[in-house]
Design a protein around this motif. Structure first.
Motif, PDB file in Angstrom:
ATOM      1  N   PRO A  32       0.850  -1.202   0.000  1.00 54.22           N
ATOM      2  CA  PRO A  32       0.000   0.000   0.000  1.00 54.22           C
ATOM      3  C   PRO A  32       0.878   1.241   0.000  1.00 54.22           C
ATOM      4  CG  PRO A  32      -0.744  -1.575   1.659  1.00 54.22           C
ATOM      5  CD  PRO A  32       0.610  -2.057   1.180  1.00 54.22           C
ATOM      6  N   THR A  33       0.340   2.314  -0.585  1.00 56.97           N
ATOM      7  CA  THR A  33       1.163   3.512  -0.790  1.00 56.97           C
ATOM      8  C   THR A  33       1.082   4.519   0.358  1.00 56.97           C
ATOM      9  OG1 THR A  33      -0.690   4.420  -2.047  1.00 56.97           O
ATOM     10  CG2 THR A  33       1.054   3.337  -3.304  1.00 56.97           C
ATOM     11  N   THR A  34       0.295   4.209   1.387  1.00 61.00           N
ATOM     12  CA  THR A  34       0.194   5.126   2.529  1.00 61.00           C
ATOM     13  C   THR A  34       1.567   5.452   3.078  1.00 61.00           C
ATOM     14  OG1 THR A  34      -1.627   3.703   3.174  1.00 61.00           O
ATOM     15  CG2 THR A  34      -1.136   5.563   4.622  1.00 61.00           C
ATOM     16  N   GLY A  35       1.830   6.733   3.301  1.00 64.32           N
ATOM     17  CA  GLY A  35       3.089   7.133   3.906  1.00 64.32           C
ATOM     18  C   GLY A  35       4.223   7.284   2.910  1.00 64.32           C
ATOM     19  N   HIS A  36       4.022   6.821   1.676  1.00 67.26           N
ATOM     20  CA  HIS A  36       5.069   7.015   0.658  1.00 67.26           C
ATOM     21  C   HIS A  36       4.956   8.429   0.068  1.00 67.26           C
ATOM     22  CE1 HIS A  36       5.898   2.487  -0.256  1.00 67.26           C
ATOM     23  NE2 HIS A  36       5.890   2.758   1.034  1.00 67.26           N
ATOM     24  N   ALA A  37       6.109   8.988  -0.327  1.00 68.30           N
ATOM     25  CA  ALA A  37       6.156  10.329  -0.923  1.00 68.30           C
ATOM     26  C   ALA A  37       5.269  11.307  -0.148  1.00 68.30           C
ATOM     27  CB  ALA A  37       5.759  10.290  -2.397  1.00 68.30           C
ATOM     28  N   PRO A  38       5.549  11.443   1.168  1.00 64.29           N
ATOM     29  CA  PRO A  38       4.672  12.289   1.992  1.00 64.29           C
ATOM     30  C   PRO A  38       4.628  13.719   1.456  1.00 64.29           C
ATOM     31  CG  PRO A  38       6.709  11.754   3.165  1.00 64.29           C
ATOM     32  CD  PRO A  38       6.671  10.887   1.934  1.00 64.29           C
ATOM     33  N   GLY A  39       3.419  14.310   1.486  1.00 61.21           N
ATOM     34  CA  GLY A  39       3.257  15.678   0.990  1.00 61.21           C
ATOM     35  C   GLY A  39       2.877  15.750  -0.475  1.00 61.21           C
ATOM     36  N   PHE A  40       2.876  14.581  -1.162  1.00 62.23           N
ATOM     37  CA  PHE A  40       2.469  14.573  -2.569  1.00 62.23           C
ATOM     38  C   PHE A  40       1.127  13.851  -2.721  1.00 62.23           C
ATOM     39  CE2 PHE A  40       6.936  15.454  -2.642  1.00 62.23           C
ATOM     40  CZ  PHE A  40       7.035  16.428  -3.618  1.00 62.23           C
ATOM     41  N   THR A  41       0.323  14.364  -3.641  1.00 58.94           N
ATOM     42  CA  THR A  41      -1.036  13.866  -3.810  1.00 58.94           C
ATOM     43  C   THR A  41      -1.051  12.466  -4.395  1.00 58.94           C
ATOM     44  OG1 THR A  41      -1.882  16.099  -4.051  1.00 58.94           O
ATOM     45  CG2 THR A  41      -3.196  14.330  -5.040  1.00 58.94           C
ATOM     46  N   GLN A  42      -1.857  11.587  -3.785  1.00 56.98           N
ATOM     47  CA  GLN A  42      -2.094  10.264  -4.350  1.00 56.98           C
ATOM     48  C   GLN A  42      -3.490  10.245  -4.955  1.00 56.98           C
ATOM     49  OE1 GLN A  42      -0.902   6.999  -1.859  1.00 56.98           O
ATOM     50  NE2 GLN A  42       0.929   8.071  -1.119  1.00 56.98           N
ATOM     51  N   ALA A  43      -3.674   9.462  -6.011  1.00 52.24           N
ATOM     52  CA  ALA A  43      -4.937   9.503  -6.747  1.00 52.24           C
ATOM     53  C   ALA A  43      -5.512   8.112  -6.963  1.00 52.24           C
ATOM     54  CB  ALA A  43      -4.736  10.188  -8.096  1.00 52.24           C
ATOM     55  N   ASN A  44      -6.845   8.038  -6.953  1.00 55.10           N
ATOM     56  CA  ASN A  44      -7.574   6.863  -7.408  1.00 55.10           C
ATOM     57  C   ASN A  44      -7.463   6.781  -8.929  1.00 55.10           C
ATOM     58  OD1 ASN A  44      -9.298   6.124  -4.846  1.00 55.10           O
ATOM     59  ND2 ASN A  44      -9.515   8.331  -5.068  1.00 55.10           N
ATOM     60  N   LEU A  45      -7.473   5.561  -9.474  1.00 56.86           N
ATOM     61  CA  LEU A  45      -7.359   5.378 -10.928  1.00 56.86           C
ATOM     62  C   LEU A  45      -8.515   4.531 -11.458  1.00 56.86           C
ATOM     63  CD1 LEU A  45      -4.284   4.538 -13.053  1.00 56.86           C
ATOM     64  CD2 LEU A  45      -6.070   2.808 -12.882  1.00 56.86           C
ATOM     65  N   VAL A  46      -9.101   4.980 -12.562  1.00 59.99           N
ATOM     66  CA  VAL A  46     -10.109   4.200 -13.292  1.00 59.99           C
ATOM     67  C   VAL A  46      -9.764   4.297 -14.778  1.00 59.99           C
ATOM     68  CG1 VAL A  46     -12.539   4.006 -13.964  1.00 59.99           C
ATOM     69  CG2 VAL A  46     -11.950   4.634 -11.601  1.00 59.99           C
ATOM     70  N   MET A  47      -9.641   3.137 -15.440  1.00 63.30           N
ATOM     71  CA  MET A  47      -9.437   3.105 -16.895  1.00 63.30           C
ATOM     72  C   MET A  47     -10.655   2.453 -17.531  1.00 63.30           C
ATOM     73  SD  MET A  47      -5.494   1.749 -16.977  1.00 63.30           S
ATOM     74  CE  MET A  47      -4.101   2.873 -16.777  1.00 63.30           C
ATOM     75  N   LEU A  48     -11.186   3.114 -18.568  1.00 60.32           N
ATOM     76  CA  LEU A  48     -12.388   2.609 -19.236  1.00 60.32           C
ATOM     77  C   LEU A  48     -12.225   2.754 -20.745  1.00 60.32           C
ATOM     78  CD1 LEU A  48     -15.270   4.189 -17.121  1.00 60.32           C
ATOM     79  CD2 LEU A  48     -14.901   1.745 -17.487  1.00 60.32           C
ATOM     80  N   PRO A  49     -12.872   1.868 -21.524  1.00 61.47           N
ATOM     81  CA  PRO A  49     -12.884   2.061 -22.975  1.00 61.47           C
ATOM     82  C   PRO A  49     -13.582   3.380 -23.319  1.00 61.47           C
ATOM     83  CG  PRO A  49     -13.735  -0.110 -22.379  1.00 61.47           C
ATOM     84  CD  PRO A  49     -13.593   0.665 -21.109  1.00 61.47           C
ATOM     85  N   GLN A  50     -13.159   3.984 -24.430  1.00 61.59           N
ATOM     86  CA  GLN A  50     -13.675   5.291 -24.823  1.00 61.59           C
ATOM     87  C   GLN A  50     -15.206   5.304 -24.892  1.00 61.59           C
ATOM     88  OE1 GLN A  50     -11.856   6.845 -28.425  1.00 61.59           O
ATOM     89  NE2 GLN A  50     -12.169   8.904 -27.644  1.00 61.59           N
ATOM     90  N   ASP A  51     -15.790   4.205 -25.292  1.00 62.47           N
ATOM     91  CA  ASP A  51     -17.244   4.074 -25.362  1.00 62.47           C
ATOM     92  C   ASP A  51     -17.927   4.397 -24.026  1.00 62.47           C
ATOM     93  OD1 ASP A  51     -19.851   3.168 -26.105  1.00 62.47           O
ATOM     94  OD2 ASP A  51     -19.384   1.242 -25.178  1.00 62.47           O
ATOM     95  N   TRP A  52     -17.230   4.158 -22.907  1.00 63.89           N
ATOM     96  CA  TRP A  52     -17.801   4.440 -21.583  1.00 63.89           C
ATOM     97  C   TRP A  52     -17.262   5.728 -20.971  1.00 63.89           C
ATOM     98  CZ3 TRP A  52     -21.166   1.711 -18.157  1.00 63.89           C
ATOM     99  CH2 TRP A  52     -21.803   0.618 -18.766  1.00 63.89           C
ATOM    100  N   ALA A  53     -16.294   6.353 -21.635  1.00 61.72           N
ATOM    101  CA  ALA A  53     -15.600   7.485 -21.003  1.00 61.72           C
ATOM    102  C   ALA A  53     -16.518   8.683 -20.814  1.00 61.72           C
ATOM    103  CB  ALA A  53     -14.376   7.877 -21.832  1.00 61.72           C
TER     104      ALA A  53
END
Lengths: 262, 262
Positions: free
Chosen positions: B24-45
């Motif tokens: 898990p990335t908790t505590g890594h690179a403190p002070g920098f934003t972590q983001a959720n990721l979702v990848m979808l085919p363009q048809d659903w974008a």
């Protein structure tokens, strides 16, 4: 039987425009948010939605309708085809008409984008003691195309358009703080002073709107402007689009305070 | 020749994950934003982009890539196919795999959505003197599906998912004010106290994450959560999607302070 209708409430103002009144909406339904309008065929809607996501200061999206719907969550009883005083119709990026409703032009694939407008923050500036020269002088705000390019999205690209307001030097910080708390209606200025850096040769000769006089000690302050998506339409030339006519905005039921951060 | 690589910087952290570290990335690179990721085919974008526009508290979109691009403005040197420690692969709404890269699954029609994460505001809470019990207890934050439905967008719909943090009663106002200044990473709480109103029967039994202990006088405070789009994928069942694995976020180059309002 006569219904009492006036422009002091959003519902009353929209009814007047629907019934044929054609005037700029400044000063109507004071305290309620007015919005820029862009209607595009669904084929182009993804690009506009992404353009808004990537350029939130000039293109703050307040609502996006389902394709074919002329209803919005910002004013549930409004009809987006009739309730603005004047529209503009664009074909291949050229302005072809300025009708007072778009019922005959309506298509089931049209998606409507309602975009925040700096009218909302002018009230907040006045309340904070910052004079708004364009209001004092009874003129439309001055707007300029800049040499700053927006982040492109698909087929859409174009310059950042800014509105300019002269602000007394001692009140620039207040103006930044007040508008910085309203990110959904363009937020803090993008630029203060030095118009040349934006590629603006003469602040007395705006590209859109009217010239506004400076008082001694005023500094030009530039905010991202909701005309930016219209400029993108003009340069990217979708086959069909409808927008509001300049100054003839969509009056919503949402109080300005809803877009003010605490 | 050995390169010095550690998880203190975003570039170092991403290289470790790319080279095979799975944590898990908790505590890594403190002070920098972590983001959720979702990848979808363009048809659903389009549906996901509209879902984010309509539900900005649970789905604050920090960046959306061009179709087929695995690059993001949030970390220009990163490769979105390899630089997270672990991914989840979904087919027809069912979880089918949890690989450590998605190079073999890559398709030229995939659009990546990077979505704000509450890790960013936990730092701000600590700096303001608000204890963060899940960090103190070394546990993943508690998350709950609620009976509040998101505003649907095309084929996408689903419940609002919230994260819950126990906050001392005297510091609830501070917690509201601090996170309210960070609208791009979920903003102010959506609900304070009264879990039953959200349809949560027992705050000790989360739907996702781990139980977190209350100290005497703590009140449950609920924030909109970036797991909401995953819940929408599970209920709306697009044929193909990739997400991050819970807690295994995308580490960006953007400092947390960039998402803090003044």
């Amino acid at each position: 039987m006569t219904a009492l209708v006036d422009a002091a409430s959003p519902v009353g103002a929209r009814r007047l425009y629907r019934d044929g009144l054609v005037v700029p909406t400044t000063g109507h339904a004071p305290g309620f948010t007015q919005a820029n309008l862009v209607m595009l065929p669904q084929d182009w809607a993804y690009d506009m939605l992404l353009f808004g996501q990537r350029n939130p200061q000039p293109v703050p999206l307040l609502d996006v309708t389902d394709a074919g719907s002329f209803r919005t969550a910002l004013a549930p009883d409004a009809d987006l085809r009739t309730d603005l005083p004047r529209y503009r119709v664009w074909r291949d990026g050229e302005l072809v008409d300025e009708p007072t409703d778009v019922v005959d032009l309506w298509r089931d694939d049209l998606v409507t984008f309602l975009i925040g407008c700096s009218f909302s923050f002018e009230t907040a500036l006045l309340e904070a003691g910052v004079p708004v020269r364009n209001l004092e002088q009874g003129r439309n705000v001055s707007m300029f195309s800049t040499r700053v390019q927006c982040r492109p999205a698909g087929r859409l690209n174009g310059p950042l358009v800014v509105s300019m307001r002269p602000v007394p030097a001692a009140l620039v910080a207040t103006a930044v703080q007040v508008t910085g708390r309203m990110p959904q209606v363009h937020g803090a200025p993008v630029h203060v002073g030095s118009p040349g850096e934006l590629g603006i040769a003469d602040v007395a000769r705006p590209d859109f709107g009217e010239p506004v006089e400076f008082e001694p000690g005023d500094v030009p302050v530039f905010w991202a402007c909701g005309v930016t998506p219209q400029a993108a339409l003009m340069s990217s030339r979708p086959p069909f689009a409808i927008t509001h006519a300049p100054g003839h905005m969509f009056v919503t039921d949402v109080p300005d305070s809803a877009y003010r951060m605490p």
